[in-house]
Design an enzyme around this catalytic site. Structure first.
Site, PDB file in Angstrom:
ATOM      1  N   SER A 181       0.782   7.945  -6.426  1.00  0.00           N
ATOM      2  CA  SER A 181       0.675   6.846  -5.461  1.00  0.00           C
ATOM      3  C   SER A 181       1.185   5.505  -5.968  1.00  0.00           C
ATOM      4  CB  SER A 181      -0.778   6.699  -4.995  1.00  0.00           C
ATOM      5  OG  SER A 181      -1.085   7.678  -4.032  1.00  0.00           O
ATOM      6  N   LYS A 214       3.632   3.589  -3.796  1.00  0.00           N
ATOM      7  CA  LYS A 214       3.290   2.624  -2.746  1.00  0.00           C
ATOM      8  C   LYS A 214       3.657   1.197  -3.131  1.00  0.00           C
ATOM      9  CE  LYS A 214      -0.366   5.465  -0.707  1.00  0.00           C
ATOM     10  NZ  LYS A 214      -0.374   6.616  -1.627  1.00  0.00           N
ATOM     11  N   SER A 220      -4.986   3.067  -0.998  1.00  0.00           N
ATOM     12  CA  SER A 220      -3.964   4.082  -1.266  1.00  0.00           C
ATOM     13  C   SER A 220      -3.767   4.994  -0.051  1.00  0.00           C
ATOM     14  CB  SER A 220      -4.320   4.910  -2.506  1.00  0.00           C
ATOM     15  OG  SER A 220      -3.155   5.521  -3.037  1.00  0.00           O
TER      16      SER A 220
END
Length: 455
Positions: A96, A99, A288
């Site tokens: 993640s 992102k 997230s």
């Protein structure tokens, strides 16, 4: 916790025979948090850590628990001087941390103050209306909530405004609701995603309109998601319209069908506006949110006149990074949320991205700073930094997490004990699944940066 954490940085024992130390502002645990927080102005003359000392500290903490390996980069935010580099150019599956790249692209391509509009348009007849998707996947089912990000725009408010307009136009009888969600194109599911992840609710088919970021309710954050979030939202809107419209003398036809809005200038019956991109980016980073990240990628593509597709999203993110001078030739982006195991990005590239956010010339990117989870306090770092080996980083380390089965990552920023702003990225690949020591290794490494002057 605040005084205990802060005083430890300077070696005070906390006994009553010693005066209470004066703790610099940058080493204070924040008494309150807000989405408008940014890095405070720092003294550019603060000493830069010595690379050899930083390396010595991190080599002792950045060790895997079992198999696999860690790579890492630390840079001085002001000058870009490399302070630590362990295979920093090596491509990694970043989870993640992806992102962070998406946040940069969204803020640049769409704009931090932009809001997504969900509109209801007049259809082919007076009794036909079209719910037109505009990219807001954080819609609420109830009234609009101006003070919130999730649910900022509400379908109940939209339905009420539509009823008033239809009343003013003399519409009665049965009204048909249609859905235009053609803003996005191509497969709604990225073929790079594991179907097991989709079934578990880590993501879902991506549409340009959804309730609760494609969740069944605002309080649900895990488990399976609706597989047609757009139709789910449209049916919820039709239900609200039915409830409000009964008193106005009309009913709503059962079922919602997809249709394209009429060509030409739209006849807008009513609309609701999302929270700003700035606020949504902060929410995406803090929690997230995979669905929101993928939506941002597609909206960044659409904002640049490109297709709102899987490929359009990754291309848009890469293009925005390249415009910032971030090296992208070695990157491979398979998605923009980090679920895909085919993503390949180095820790040096992530450190450069974080530095661009904190200190680069494009001040629009400062909007992302408040979204970085705060160690021990917020988001995906809220339940970490609680043991003796990491507590000195609580409230000070601000970083984006990333976790897959054999992948763990942490990229962010911290002000060290001498007041120097540092950016860092640590990523582990091929790790032993479930080994608790890997998360601790990352947290100890970030804590070491916070607590050392390294001179």
């Amino acid at each position: 916790m605040g005084l205990g954490v802060a005083s430890g940085f300077f070696g005070f024992s906390g006994t009553t025979t010693q005066p209470t130390p004066t703790v610099p502002a940058w080493q204070q645990v924040p008494s309150q948090l807000s989405r408008t927080q940014v890095v405070a102005p720092l003294d550019a003359s603060a000493p830069v850590p010595l690379p050899a000392n930083v390396t010595s500290q991190l080599n002792a903490t950045l060790t895997p628990d079992g198999g696999g390996d860690f790579t890492g980069v630390v840079e001085d935010a002001l000058t870009g001087l490399p302070l630590y580099d362990r295979d920093g150019a090596k491509n990694r599956v970043p989870a993640s941390n992806m992102k962070l790249l998406t946040a940069v692209a969204a803020l640049r391509a769409i704009g931090p103050e932009t809001r997504f509009s969900t509109r209801v348009l007049a259809g082919s007849s007076a009794s036909t209306i079209i719910l037109s998707a505009g990219g807001d996947v954080l819609l609420g089912a109830g009234p609009s909530q101006p003070g919130e990000v999730l649910g900022h725009a509400g379908l109940e408010t939209l339905a009420g405004d539509v009823v008033k307009t239809l009343q003013n136009r003399g519409v009665k009888g049965q009204v048909t609701v249609q859905l235009d969600d053609g803003l996005f194109t191509g497969p709604a599911l990225n073929p790079a995603w594991s179907l097991d992840d989709v079934a578990a609710g880590e993501t879902a088919p991506i549409f340009p309109i959804a309730l609760n970021s494609a969740r069944t309710s605002p309080s649900v954050t895990t488990g399976p998601r609706p597989q047609d979030a757009a139709l789910t939202a449209a049916e919820a809107f039709a239900g609200k319209l039915q409830a409000v419209g009964a008193a106005a003398g009309f009913t709503v036809a059962p079922g919602v069908e997809r249709a394209k809005a009429p060509a030409g200038k739209p006849d807008v019956l009513a609309s609701v506006e999302s929270a700003t991109v700035r606020e949504q980016v902060d929410l995406m980073l803090e929690t997230s949110d995979n669905y929101l990240a993928e939506t941002f990628g597609r909206m960044a593509a659409v904002s640049g006149g490109k297709p709102g597709s899987n490929y359009g999203a990754t291309a848009a993110v890469s293009a925005q990074l390249a415009e910032l001078g971030i090296a992208t030739s070695s990157m491979h982006l398979a998605d923009v949320s980090g679920l895909a195991l085919d993503n390949q990005v180095s820790t040096r590239q992530f450190a450069d991205v974080v530095r661009t956010i904190t200190s680069g010339p494009d001040t629009r990117l400062r909007a992302a700073l408040a979204g970085f989870p705060v160690a021990g306090l917020t988001g995906t770092l809220g339940d970490r930094y609680g043991d003796a080996s990491t507590s000195q980083g609580a409230g000070l380390v601000r970083a984006k997490t990333g976790t897959l089965n054999s992948v763990i990552a942490l990229s962010g920023y911290v002000v060290d004990a001498n007041g120097r702003l540092l950016v860092f990225s640590f990523i582990g690949n091929g790790l032993t699944p479930g080994a608790a020591g890997n998360k601790v290794a990352l947290d100890r490494s970030a804590t070491a940066l916070a607590s050392c002057g390294c001179r």
